[in-house]
Design an enzyme around this catalytic site. Structure first.
Site, PDB file in Angstrom:
ATOM      1  CE  LYS A 113       8.488  -7.272  -1.452  1.00  0.00           C
ATOM      2  NZ  LYS A 113       8.836  -5.891  -1.100  1.00  0.00           N
TER       3      LYS A 113
HETATM    4  P1  NAD Z   1      -0.576  -3.880   4.017  1.00  0.00           P
HETATM    5  O1  NAD Z   1      -0.975  -5.292   3.841  1.00  0.00           O
HETATM    6  O2  NAD Z   1      -0.202  -3.396   5.358  1.00  0.00           O
HETATM    7  O3  NAD Z   1      -1.697  -2.913   3.424  1.00  0.00           O
HETATM    8  C1  NAD Z   1      -2.184  -3.014   2.132  1.00  0.00           C
HETATM    9  C2  NAD Z   1      -3.377  -2.092   2.016  1.00  0.00           C
HETATM   10  O4  NAD Z   1      -3.843  -2.063   0.664  1.00  0.00           O
HETATM   11  C3  NAD Z   1      -4.567  -2.532   2.856  1.00  0.00           C
HETATM   12  O5  NAD Z   1      -5.235  -1.379   3.327  1.00  0.00           O
HETATM   13  C4  NAD Z   1      -5.432  -3.287   1.859  1.00  0.00           C
HETATM   14  O6  NAD Z   1      -6.795  -3.341   2.233  1.00  0.00           O
HETATM   15  C5  NAD Z   1      -5.223  -2.444   0.633  1.00  0.00           C
HETATM   16  N1  NAD Z   1      -5.475  -3.128  -0.629  1.00  0.00           N
HETATM   17  C6  NAD Z   1      -5.089  -4.364  -0.998  1.00  0.00           C
HETATM   18  N2  NAD Z   1      -5.500  -4.643  -2.240  1.00  0.00           N
HETATM   19  C7  NAD Z   1      -6.139  -3.537  -2.675  1.00  0.00           C
HETATM   20  C8  NAD Z   1      -6.782  -3.176  -3.879  1.00  0.00           C
HETATM   21  N3  NAD Z   1      -6.834  -4.033  -4.901  1.00  0.00           N
HETATM   22  N4  NAD Z   1      -7.337  -1.938  -3.983  1.00  0.00           N
HETATM   23  C9  NAD Z   1      -7.270  -1.077  -2.953  1.00  0.00           C
HETATM   24  N5  NAD Z   1      -6.668  -1.340  -1.795  1.00  0.00           N
HETATM   25  C10 NAD Z   1      -6.112  -2.563  -1.655  1.00  0.00           C
HETATM   26  O7  NAD Z   1       0.647  -3.651   2.985  1.00  0.00           O
HETATM   27  P2  NAD Z   1       1.759  -2.517   3.027  1.00  0.00           P
HETATM   28  O8  NAD Z   1       2.916  -3.058   3.785  1.00  0.00           O
HETATM   29  O9  NAD Z   1       1.146  -1.232   3.402  1.00  0.00           O
HETATM   30  O10 NAD Z   1       2.203  -2.486   1.495  1.00  0.00           O
HETATM   31  C11 NAD Z   1       1.478  -1.749   0.538  1.00  0.00           C
HETATM   32  C12 NAD Z   1       2.350  -1.545  -0.691  1.00  0.00           C
HETATM   33  O11 NAD Z   1       3.540  -0.850  -0.333  1.00  0.00           O
HETATM   34  C13 NAD Z   1       2.815  -2.816  -1.375  1.00  0.00           C
HETATM   35  O12 NAD Z   1       2.905  -2.578  -2.757  1.00  0.00           O
HETATM   36  C14 NAD Z   1       4.190  -3.033  -0.790  1.00  0.00           C
HETATM   37  O13 NAD Z   1       5.002  -3.840  -1.626  1.00  0.00           O
HETATM   38  C15 NAD Z   1       4.681  -1.603  -0.722  1.00  0.00           C
HETATM   39  N6  NAD Z   1       5.760  -1.347   0.230  1.00  0.00           N
HETATM   40  C16 NAD Z   1       5.628  -1.670   1.537  1.00  0.00           C
HETATM   41  C17 NAD Z   1       6.647  -1.363   2.427  1.00  0.00           C
HETATM   42  C18 NAD Z   1       6.521  -1.626   3.897  1.00  0.00           C
HETATM   43  O14 NAD Z   1       7.396  -1.181   4.640  1.00  0.00           O
HETATM   44  N7  NAD Z   1       5.495  -2.291   4.387  1.00  0.00           N
HETATM   45  C19 NAD Z   1       7.826  -0.746   1.969  1.00  0.00           C
HETATM   46  C20 NAD Z   1       7.918  -0.410   0.608  1.00  0.00           C
HETATM   47  C21 NAD Z   1       6.866  -0.709  -0.241  1.00  0.00           C
END
Ligand code: NAD
Length: 423
Positions: A113
């Site tokens: 990561k």
């Molecule tokens: P992103 O940056 O695209 O989106 C994050 C979203 O969460 C946004 O809508 C943001 O406004 C919201 N957010 C942030 N802080 C917040 C809070 N305190 N309360 C409510 N909403 C909040 O990120 P992402 O890629 O969608 O990742 C989201 C989660 O999924 C993370 O935990 C990430 O590690 C996990 N994840 C992502 C992927 C991927 O392919 N992108 C894969 C596996 C896991």
């Protein structure tokens, strides 16, 4: 507080990840020589990233991290997060989760990561580009198609991946698409990577809902987070016939008992970057969303949102973790006692790394697969992993998180044992 020797990675999320690992290692009676090695990452890199501000106020410096947890089974793989609270311990915890996740779905990567401690919403596009290019240059000796392959995570996207790929390619002297996944399709990105995590999550909805006696058609779903994971999870859930009654992002949330028009929300967010001002429902806050009266809750934003303080208020019968680490160990116990089924992050959100793996294979072979091929293979891998985890849960009479971790840790331990210790 972590034990004395582990101060470097001290953070709430690392303590959670380590707590999970120690508990499961004990349950499995894991060889202590192996567990000692797996409790800490193999490589942790901290860099400082100077970048010029647009406003002429000079050069500012940021902290950046890249952590590679296990280098035993092939290259390492994991996203890069840009967020104001990123720290080494959080990145190390997420790298550890990535190791188990890859092992659970049977993908030949160790976990990694990365992150930069910055609020990307406060930077201009040009500033994000400069930060990204310098961060890449600082970690360049440690990444590469056969070393470590970054991907998007919170606060990063296809464009950031394109800048990483370009910086890397400029430095090594040839175009190297396989150094990152989650790139734009024009650069060799998979045509289905953007939707992969949300789609993969929802591909498990029928089987998980069935396990708790919920009918997908008309099931009320609340989705926290409307970024890469949350928006496509909401879209896929509504396309599967469920009723998405609540969505949210960092600006707040919306509730609509008759179901939110997800396509309209997507159009709004493309224009305005947040859900603020979207008129598709009544305003609610993020805390209320977690305790809404609904059948399915999908936390898809950030870690540590379901805790001992609010787990008792959860009304959903099924929680599917799109985010990494949304549920603390204490919350897990409360939810289990209430009979809530939790499909854990290391299984539920593995669709992202699965399609990233496809993208990497395609780049190495200079051969692009069609969307239907990718989605078909994704579904197959996700449902097989779910069945295998369920089988482990039955044998060990345990919850899905413990079962998933048993499966993942066992595979990594087998690989470590087979290779032995060098020299
Ligand atoms: P992103 O940056 O695209 O989106 C994050 C979203 O969460 C946004 O809508 C943001 O406004 C919201 N957010 C942030 N802080 C917040 C809070 N305190 N309360 C409510 N909403 C909040 O990120 P992402 O890629 O969608 O990742 C989201 C989660 O999924 C993370 O935990 C990430 O590690 C996990 N994840 C992502 C992927 C991927 O392919 N992108 C894969 C596996 C896991």
């Amino acid at each position: 507080m972590l034990s004395e020797g582990l101060r470097e990675w001290e953070s709430p999320l690392y303590a959670e990840a380590l707590g999970q690992f120690d508990r499961v290692a004990q349950l499995m009676d894991l060889d202590p020589n192996i567990s000692e090695r797996l409790r800490v990452p193999q490589r942790s890199i901290i860099v400082t990233i100077p970048y010029r501000r647009d406003d002429g106020t000079g050069v500012k410096a940021l902290f950046g991290y890249r952590v590679q947890h296990v280098l035993t089974m092939g290259p390492t793989k994991g996203g890069i997060r840009y967020a104001p609270d990123v720290n080494l311990g959080e990145v190390a915890a997420l790298a550890m989760l990535m190791t188990w996740k890859c092992a659970i779905v049977g993908i030949p990567f160790g976990g990694a990561k990365g992150g930069v401690r910055v609020d990307p919403t406060k930077l201009s596009r040009a500033e994000i580009q400069r930060v990204t290019r310098r961060y890449t240059a600082e970690i360049i000796d440690f990444i590469g198609p056969d070393k470590d392959i970054p991907a998007p995570d919170m606060g990063t996207d296809e464009q950031v991946m394109a800048w990483i790929m370009d910086t890397y390619s400029q430095q090594v002297g040839h175009t190297e698409p396989a150094v990152v996944t989650g790139k734009p399709p024009a650069l060799g990105g998979s045509v289905a990577r953007r939707e992969a995590t949300g789609r993969g999550l929802v591909s498990l909805l029928p089987v998980a809902a069935n396990q708790c006696g919920i009918k997908v058609e008309g099931a009320r779903v609340a989705v926290q987070g409307f970024g890469n994971v949350g928006r496509y999870a909401a879209l896929a859930a509504s396309q599967a016939g469920a009723k998405v009654v609540a969505i949210s992002d960092v600006s707040g949330g919306l509730y609509n008992a008759t179901g939110i028009d997800i396509e309209a929300a997507l159009t709004h967010i493309d224009k305005h970057r947040t859900l603020e001002g979207f008129a598709g429902g009544d305003a609610i806050d993020n805390a209320t969303l977690l305790s809404l009266d609904c059948e399915v809750l999908m936390p898809c934003a950030t870690g540590g949102v379901l805790t001992a303080d609010n787990a008792g208020d959860v009304k959903a019968r099924l929680i599917m973790e799109g985010a990494n680490g949304p549920t603390t160990g204490e919350a897990d116990k409360i939810l289990e006692a209430k009979g809530v089924l939790v499909v854990p992050d290391v299984l539920a959100n593995a669709g992202g790394v699965t399609v990233s793996y496809f993208e990497w294979v395609q780049d190495l072979q200079n051969y692009l697969w069609s969307e239907s091929e990718i989605v078909g293979r994704l579904r197959e891998i996700m449902s097989r992993a779910y069945e295998e985890v369920q089988a482990v849960a039955r044998i060990h009479k345990t919850d899905m998180r413990t079962a998933a971790l048993i499966k993942g840790i066992k595979r990594v331990a087998d690989a470590k044992l087979a290779r032995g210790v060098y020299p």
